[in-house]
Scaffold this motif. Structure first.
Motif, PDB file in Angstrom:
ATOM      1  N   ASP A  13      -6.122  10.424  12.638  1.00 26.76           N
ATOM      2  CA  ASP A  13      -5.093  10.427  13.672  1.00 26.76           C
ATOM      3  C   ASP A  13      -3.873   9.644  13.197  1.00 26.76           C
ATOM      4  OD1 ASP A  13      -4.448  10.884  16.697  1.00 26.76           O
ATOM      5  OD2 ASP A  13      -4.030   8.767  16.345  1.00 26.76           O
ATOM      6  N   GLU A  16      -3.700   5.778  13.762  1.00 26.08           N
ATOM      7  CA  GLU A  16      -4.729   4.846  13.298  1.00 26.08           C
ATOM      8  C   GLU A  16      -4.232   3.923  12.192  1.00 26.08           C
ATOM      9  OE1 GLU A  16      -8.875   4.807  10.812  1.00 26.08           O
ATOM     10  OE2 GLU A  16      -8.555   6.539  12.132  1.00 26.08           O
ATOM     11  N   ARG A 157     -14.730   6.534   7.949  1.00 27.14           N
ATOM     12  CA  ARG A 157     -13.430   5.870   7.985  1.00 27.14           C
ATOM     13  C   ARG A 157     -13.523   4.355   7.794  1.00 27.14           C
ATOM     14  NH1 ARG A 157      -9.160   6.694   6.481  1.00 27.14           N
ATOM     15  NH2 ARG A 157      -8.111   5.387   8.026  1.00 27.14           N
ATOM     16  N   HIS A 159     -14.559   2.138  10.009  1.00 30.94           N
ATOM     17  CA  HIS A 159     -14.134   1.438  11.224  1.00 30.94           C
ATOM     18  C   HIS A 159     -14.936   0.173  11.487  1.00 30.94           C
ATOM     19  CE1 HIS A 159     -12.436   5.509  12.848  1.00 30.94           C
ATOM     20  NE2 HIS A 159     -11.573   4.881  12.072  1.00 30.94           N
ATOM     21  N   TYR A 179      -5.862   0.572  19.029  1.00 27.60           N
ATOM     22  CA  TYR A 179      -6.419   0.918  17.720  1.00 27.60           C
ATOM     23  C   TYR A 179      -7.766   1.622  17.883  1.00 27.60           C
ATOM     24  CZ  TYR A 179      -8.788   0.369  13.252  1.00 27.60           C
ATOM     25  OH  TYR A 179      -9.500   0.600  12.100  1.00 27.60           O
ATOM     26  N   ALA A 182      -7.266   5.170  18.874  1.00 27.91           N
ATOM     27  CA  ALA A 182      -6.833   5.976  17.723  1.00 27.91           C
ATOM     28  C   ALA A 182      -8.023   6.337  16.833  1.00 27.91           C
ATOM     29  CB  ALA A 182      -5.775   5.220  16.925  1.00 27.91           C
ATOM     30  N   CYS A 183      -8.937   5.375  16.662  1.00 31.00           N
ATOM     31  CA  CYS A 183     -10.145   5.645  15.871  1.00 31.00           C
ATOM     32  C   CYS A 183     -10.988   6.739  16.524  1.00 31.00           C
ATOM     33  CB  CYS A 183     -10.969   4.365  15.713  1.00 31.00           C
ATOM     34  SG  CYS A 183     -10.196   3.092  14.695  1.00 31.00           S
ATOM     35  N   THR A 186      -9.508  10.059  15.777  1.00 32.57           N
ATOM     36  CA  THR A 186      -9.846  10.425  14.400  1.00 32.57           C
ATOM     37  C   THR A 186     -11.258  10.978  14.323  1.00 32.57           C
ATOM     38  OG1 THR A 186      -8.339   8.860  13.320  1.00 32.57           O
ATOM     39  CG2 THR A 186     -10.308   9.478  12.092  1.00 32.57           C
TER      40      THR A 186
END
Length: 272
Positions: A13, A16, A157, A159, A179, A182-183, A186
């Motif tokens: 995204d 992110e 990713r 995260h 944030y 956004a994750c 994604t």
């Protein structure tokens, strides 16, 4: 655009990376300030280190015990235990180019339809609630495959890997939640990349449950982003780690992800 045909490096995204960079900068300033404080007053260093160590240890133990409780009561997925789920995880990790396969457990959750990713001392886990797997047996594997792909996306990713680095920035109002959202966007893309036919269905399951989701019109649900977004709805999302499901559905539809045709809700079904 068909999310099933996107390359993995196109799945992140757009919000992110900038948000992560901002959180790294803020956290670095906090860490730097603490270092300067310690250097300016060495006597304070002992107190800071002592309380920091206590907080870190308490957080680690709490997380480890909670995860240990789930693992101790859950069913470890393997080639001979829930092989369908094992094959999903293997296929998704191979598609994403991962060199490892997360350890997967199925746990009873009192009817909650969800799953989550976890990490402990380098080991990576995906915890799948039992009713999610039951959904695969009842309605097909596509939606469940999306949910599993979404959770593997968090590991892909990284995260969970950098949480310690950006921990101070998470205390900034709204920033940590932005944030996190956004994750989630994604990982919805990653899930759609792994299971394009189950992407929208997977989100509808979270919105309407394992039975009614087949009757939900995804296009109409996505319209709620504009038609049903009052002050308190927006405020609630600002402090939430996940975007509203209508927004998640709308985001995937905008990528060209296929929307299932809703099944008609027959009067006899409604009566039941």
């Amino acid at each position: 655009m068909d999310a099933g045909r996107l390359a993995p490096n196109e799945l992140v995204d757009g919000r992110e990376r900038p948000l992560f960079a901002l959180m790294v900068v803020i956290s670095a300033l906090v860490y730097g300030g603490l270092v300067l404080l310690v250097l300016a007053d060495p006597a304070t260093a002992v107190t800071i280190i002592f309380y920091a160590a206590i907080l870190i240890l308490a957080g680690f133990v709490t997380h480890a015990v909670a995860l240990g409780r789930l693992r101790g009561s859950g069913v470890l997925v393997s080639e001979r235990q829930f092989p369908l789920l094992y094959q999903m995880v293997t296929a998704h990790t191979n598609l994403l180019g991962l060199t490892y396969r997360p350890t997967v457990y199925v746990v009873e959750s009192g009817g909650i339809l969800n799953a989550f990713a976890a990490k402990l001392l380098g080991r990576k886990f995906v915890i799948v609630n039992a009713d999610i797997l039951a959904l695969a047996l009842r309605s097909g594997t596509a939606a469940v495959s999306f949910v599993v792909g979404h959770e593997i996306g968090h590991h892909w990713r990284g995260h969970l890997r950098w949480r310690w680095l950006i921990a101070p920035a998470r205390l900034v109002p709204y920033l940590g939640q932005a944030y996190s959202r956004a994750c989630e966007y994604t990982c919805d893309r990653v899930g759609a990349y792994c299971a394009p036919d189950g992407a929208i269905d997977g989100l509808l399951v979270l919105a309407a449950g394992g039975w009614l989701h087949t009757h939900v019109n995804a296009q109409e649900l996505a319209k709620q982003v504009d038609t049903d977004s009052g002050f308190w709805i927006r405020r609630a999302e600002l402090i939430s780690s996940h975007p509203r499901i209508p927004k998640r559905v709308a985001a995937l539809l905008a990528l060209g992800v296929r929307s299932p045709v809703p099944a008609a809700l027959a009067p006899s079904e409604a009566a039941d």
